[in-house]
Every structure is written in structure tokens, then in C-alpha cells.
Design an enzyme around this catalytic site. Sequence first.
Site, PDB file in Angstrom:
ATOM      1  N   GLU A  97      44.591  39.327  60.415  1.00 42.22           N
ATOM      2  CA  GLU A  97      44.972  40.243  59.209  1.00 42.22           C
ATOM      3  C   GLU A  97      43.888  41.122  58.759  1.00 42.22           C
ATOM      4  O   GLU A  97      44.622  42.224  58.381  1.00 42.22           O
ATOM      5  CB  GLU A  97      45.356  39.319  58.295  1.00 42.22           C
ATOM      6  CG  GLU A  97      44.474  38.787  57.083  1.00 42.22           C
ATOM      7  CD  GLU A  97      43.495  37.415  57.727  1.00 42.22           C
ATOM      8  OE1 GLU A  97      43.240  37.643  58.757  1.00 42.22           O
ATOM      9  OE2 GLU A  97      43.382  36.797  56.800  1.00 42.22           O
ATOM     10  N   ASP A 100      36.783  42.065  57.692  1.00 45.06           N
ATOM     11  CA  ASP A 100      35.898  41.877  56.492  1.00 45.06           C
ATOM     12  C   ASP A 100      34.416  42.175  56.828  1.00 45.06           C
ATOM     13  O   ASP A 100      34.251  43.479  56.881  1.00 45.06           O
ATOM     14  CB  ASP A 100      36.155  40.636  55.763  1.00 45.06           C
ATOM     15  CG  ASP A 100      35.342  40.376  54.207  1.00 45.06           C
ATOM     16  OD1 ASP A 100      35.348  41.547  53.697  1.00 45.06           O
ATOM     17  OD2 ASP A 100      34.827  39.311  54.041  1.00 45.06           O
ATOM     18  N   ARG A 102      33.812  41.351  59.643  1.00 45.50           N
ATOM     19  CA  ARG A 102      33.619  41.618  61.151  1.00 45.50           C
ATOM     20  C   ARG A 102      33.143  40.340  61.692  1.00 45.50           C
ATOM     21  O   ARG A 102      33.361  40.167  63.202  1.00 45.50           O
ATOM     22  CB  ARG A 102      33.049  42.629  61.720  1.00 45.50           C
ATOM     23  CG  ARG A 102      33.477  43.363  62.791  1.00 45.50           C
ATOM     24  CD  ARG A 102      33.147  44.789  63.138  1.00 45.50           C
ATOM     25  NE  ARG A 102      33.954  45.674  62.556  1.00 45.50           N
ATOM     26  CZ  ARG A 102      33.993  46.793  62.310  1.00 45.50           C
ATOM     27  NH1 ARG A 102      32.804  47.461  62.966  1.00 45.50           N
ATOM     28  NH2 ARG A 102      34.647  47.673  61.726  1.00 45.50           N
TER      29      ARG A 102
HETATM   30  P1  5GP Z   1      35.155  38.294  58.652  1.00 46.38           P
HETATM   31  O1  5GP Z   1      34.183  38.309  57.232  1.00 46.38           O
HETATM   32  O2  5GP Z   1      34.585  37.183  59.594  1.00 46.38           O
HETATM   33  O3  5GP Z   1      35.702  39.768  58.837  1.00 46.38           O
HETATM   34  O4  5GP Z   1      36.531  37.644  57.765  1.00 46.38           O
HETATM   35  C1  5GP Z   1      37.036  36.184  58.298  1.00 46.38           C
HETATM   36  C2  5GP Z   1      38.168  35.880  57.537  1.00 46.38           C
HETATM   37  O5  5GP Z   1      37.790  35.472  56.026  1.00 46.38           O
HETATM   38  C3  5GP Z   1      39.271  36.736  57.710  1.00 46.38           C
HETATM   39  O6  5GP Z   1      39.792  36.634  58.741  1.00 46.38           O
HETATM   40  C4  5GP Z   1      40.091  36.183  56.592  1.00 46.38           C
HETATM   41  O7  5GP Z   1      40.942  35.372  57.033  1.00 46.38           O
HETATM   42  C5  5GP Z   1      39.119  35.906  55.459  1.00 46.38           C
HETATM   43  N1  5GP Z   1      39.132  36.857  54.623  1.00 46.38           N
HETATM   44  C6  5GP Z   1      38.010  37.492  54.462  1.00 46.38           C
HETATM   45  N2  5GP Z   1      38.327  38.595  53.430  1.00 46.38           N
HETATM   46  C7  5GP Z   1      39.653  38.258  52.625  1.00 46.38           C
HETATM   47  C8  5GP Z   1      40.424  38.632  51.803  1.00 46.38           C
HETATM   48  O8  5GP Z   1      40.023  39.529  51.226  1.00 46.38           O
HETATM   49  N3  5GP Z   1      41.539  38.021  51.502  1.00 46.38           N
HETATM   50  C9  5GP Z   1      41.832  37.235  52.515  1.00 46.38           C
HETATM   51  N4  5GP Z   1      43.189  36.250  52.174  1.00 46.38           N
HETATM   52  N5  5GP Z   1      41.067  36.556  53.367  1.00 46.38           N
HETATM   53  C10 5GP Z   1      40.024  37.024  53.690  1.00 46.38           C
END
Ligand code: 5GP
Length: 173
Positions: A97, A100, A102
Amino acid sequence: MSKVYITYENVHKYVLELATKISLSEFTPDYIITIGTGGFIPARLLKNIIDIPIMCINVSHYNGETLERKIKTIQSIHKNSPEHEAIRNKNVLIVDELDDTRSTLLHVVDLILNLEPNEVGVGVLHNKIKNKMGEFPESIHYFYSRLIPDKWIVYPWEETEQLKQKNTLLYYH
Ligand code: 5GP
């Protein structure tokens, strides 16, 4: 951190935009690999437009002793499994979705690259404007619907009572 609430109507719009960007690119996926659980609904909706099989990988996030955020793979595609045989030498689109920090996407890209696909794409609805944990390898096709500020996004499948109070809603158009 302020929150941004997304409606299902907008999710459909972003999925259509994502599909359009992918279709207009030189990358033609054969399989979708969705990252659970946030990628499940976007991937399912994407399949209405790009009708290819969906597989899934599940990860969880936890803080280790250093309090550094770590990713644990809960469900994967194992070497020489039927799923691996299916995607070997094929084009794989990883769907989540949002992007963030990454770290999740980099983790899953690495995992998939070890499974000898042909080409790999990454597709997300939202890409947050912030420092990332790294860059994708050059060979990766990267698609997102919308660039958004670094705010907490609440998707409709995470619906809370607040979502029902119309005057607290914020939309991205
Ligand atoms: P990353 O920091 O690895 O890119 O993000 C990890 C996961 O954290 C994402 O796939 C998502 O499920 C959750 N996440 C990060 N930021 C948000 C946000 O703003 N809203 C929601 N609902 N989930 C988030």
C-alpha cells in the site's frame, strides 16, 4: 503526527492510476506478489485491471535489542517450491500500500531477486516524501500513484470510529 484518512473511493482511483502507469511503461508483469497485509486489498483491486495471478509474502516489524526496527519474514516463497518455479524467469510486480522508510520494500525486493525472476517491478499507492532506507537496485521498475507528505495514512480497511465522523475526514484528490 496528524493523520490522513483515505476512502475506498480514493483507493479505487489510486489503483486505477497505478495500473495506468504500469500499462504505459515497458514493464509487463506476469505475477503480482503482494506484501501482507497492507498490500492485499490494493493487489486484489489491481487484479481487476491487470488480470494476473497473485501470490503473497507476509512480513512483520519488530524492534530488536538495539530498538532498531527490523523486519521478519513470516510467509515467503521458498526455493524450488511450485511458486518459485512459477515466477522463475517471469516478470514479478511487488505490490504494497505504501512506501514509508522503504525498508519493507527493499527487504522483499531482495528476497524476490534471489528467486531468479526476469524483471521486477514495485507498485504502491502512496510514496511518502521522506528519507528512505536505501534506493532500489537500478533494474527495478518503480511505480506509485501519489507522492504524499510524511503523515500517518489511515486506509479504509483500517477503519476506526473517526472515519465515520465526516468532519474529521481529509481527502487527497
Ligand atoms: P516501511 O517503513 O518499511 O516503508 O513501511 C513498513 C510498513 O509500515 C508499510 O508497509 C505499512 O504497512 C506500515 N506503514 C508505514 N507508514 C504507514 C502509514 O502512514 N499508514 C499505515 N497505515 N501504515 C504505514
